[in-house]
Design an enzyme around this catalytic site. Structure first.
Site, mmCIF file in Angstrom:
data_model
loop_
_atom_site.group_PDB
_atom_site.id
_atom_site.type_symbol
_atom_site.label_atom_id
_atom_site.label_comp_id
_atom_site.label_asym_id
_atom_site.label_seq_id
_atom_site.Cartn_x
_atom_site.Cartn_y
_atom_site.Cartn_z
ATOM 1 N N PRO A 88 0.817 -1.222 0.000
ATOM 2 C CA PRO A 88 0.000 0.000 0.000
ATOM 3 C C PRO A 88 0.853 1.277 0.000
ATOM 4 C CG PRO A 88 -0.664 -1.486 1.789
ATOM 5 C CD PRO A 88 0.570 -2.060 1.187
ATOM 6 N N GLU A 115 1.932 -7.835 8.407
ATOM 7 C CA GLU A 115 1.918 -6.409 8.722
ATOM 8 C C GLU A 115 2.882 -5.693 7.790
ATOM 9 O OE1 GLU A 115 -0.245 -5.072 10.986
ATOM 10 O OE2 GLU A 115 -0.974 -7.138 11.016
ATOM 11 N N ARG A 153 -4.492 -7.647 -20.823
ATOM 12 C CA ARG A 153 -5.549 -7.301 -21.784
ATOM 13 C C ARG A 153 -5.126 -6.198 -22.748
ATOM 14 N NH1 ARG A 153 -9.059 -3.683 -21.008
ATOM 15 N NH2 ARG A 153 -10.872 -4.939 -21.523
ATOM 16 N N ASP A 168 -12.147 1.196 -24.508
ATOM 17 C CA ASP A 168 -12.450 1.161 -23.076
ATOM 18 C C ASP A 168 -12.610 2.521 -22.431
ATOM 19 O OD1 ASP A 168 -12.366 -1.491 -22.972
ATOM 20 O OD2 ASP A 168 -10.649 -1.637 -21.628
HETATM 21 CL CL1 6GU Z 1 -0.379 -3.707 -3.264
HETATM 22 N N1 6GU Z 1 -1.213 -4.552 -0.898
HETATM 23 C C1 6GU Z 1 -2.033 -4.534 0.156
HETATM 24 N N2 6GU Z 1 -1.830 -5.397 1.149
HETATM 25 N N3 6GU Z 1 -3.059 -3.706 0.273
HETATM 26 C C2 6GU Z 1 -3.249 -2.858 -0.749
HETATM 27 C C3 6GU Z 1 -2.437 -2.829 -1.891
HETATM 28 C C4 6GU Z 1 -1.394 -3.693 -1.925
HETATM 29 N N4 6GU Z 1 -2.889 -1.865 -2.716
HETATM 30 C C5 6GU Z 1 -3.943 -1.344 -2.125
HETATM 31 N N5 6GU Z 1 -4.159 -1.930 -0.923
#
Ligand code: 6GU
Length: 244
Positions: A88, A115, A153, A168
């Site tokens: 994230p 974590e 795609r 698209d």
């Molecule tokens: Cl790449 N990993 C995780 N665990 N949560 C996320 C993500 C990635 N992208 C958005 N949320």
């Protein structure tokens, strides 16, 4: 050129998606090859441990750097491979990033499920850190599969011309126009008349305007980067004026 995809994960059973729909066809036609690798096979102790408590204390477990390193070494990657760490904290994936990755010939997805992942993996072992948006998932597997789908795609020949990615949503930087099929009237819900009169120039104009209107209403931020003609801008100015 064939695109080779490697997935490093602790949950290899999540990757059945690779063998459905367009990704299945891409394998069968030789457009892509893929391999899913269980990082637990690189655990060295008798409990097959892959994670440990964080130095400095705190909750949760951290994926050990030696496990990720051994798993990557086992792949014997060519120097040109892109090694994507799913996190994230990464660069937010979008259609422009998908187009960039669709030019590659070897992508490796490193999926954590804890974590976190030891920071030395981020620093020394990957080429990119990627997120799929501002929300938290349990692991990197769904992001890796989402990215794979969006990238494959775009490869020439992956999608039949009936559903051309050139048509698209986001291709012109706008949201999609509405689609309808038979019956023309169902339950008192009617298809817009204009789609049935066979005037293709009028239909194209209507679709463009619908796409502009939706984007204006739902995602005005996209209008700043979309490719807009003079007549698009004029229509958007009319929509702005109507709202006052
Ligand atoms: Cl790449 N990993 C995780 N665990 N949560 C996320 C993500 C990635 N992208 C958005 N949320």
């Amino acid at each position: 050129m064939t695109l080779h995809l490697d997935y490093l994960t602790l949950f290899p059973e999540m990757f059945g998606y690779l063998h459905t729909s367009i990704l299945k066809r891409a394998h069968l036609s030789g457009l892509i090859t893929s391999a899913v690798h269980n990082m637990r096979e690189h655990a060295t102790n008798k409990h097959r441990t892959v994670d440990d408590k964080p130095f400095g204390g705190g909750v949760g477990m951290v994926l050990k750097p030696d496990i990720a390193h051994l798993a990557l070494q086992h792949l014997a990657l060519p120097t040109h491979a892109r090694i994507l760490l799913m996190t994230p904290q990464g660069r937010t994936f979008d259609q422009a990033f998908a187009k960039e990755l669709a030019k590659e010939t070897h992508l490796v997805f490193l999926c954590g499920h804890y974590e976190g992942i030891d920071e030395r993996v981020h620093q020394h072992l990957v080429t990119d850190e990627v997120s799929i948006g501002d929300y938290v998932l349990t692991g990197g597997e769904l992001p890796a599969l989402s990215i794979t789908d969006a990238v494959v795609r775009l490869m020439p020949g992956a999608v039949g011309k009936a559903a051309s990615p050139q048509e698209d949503s986001f291709y012109h930087g706008l949201l999609d126009y509405p689609h309808y099929t038979r019956p023309a009237s169902y339950n008192g819900w009617d298809v817009p008349e204009i789609l049935m009169n066979g005037n293709h120039a009028e239909i194209e104009k209507w679709r463009r305007r619908e796409a502009l209107k939706r984007t204006f209403e739902r995602r005005p931020d996209l209008l700043e980067t979309a490719e807009l003609s003079a007549s698009d801008r004029k229509y958007l100015a009319e929509l702005s004026a109507e709202r006052l």
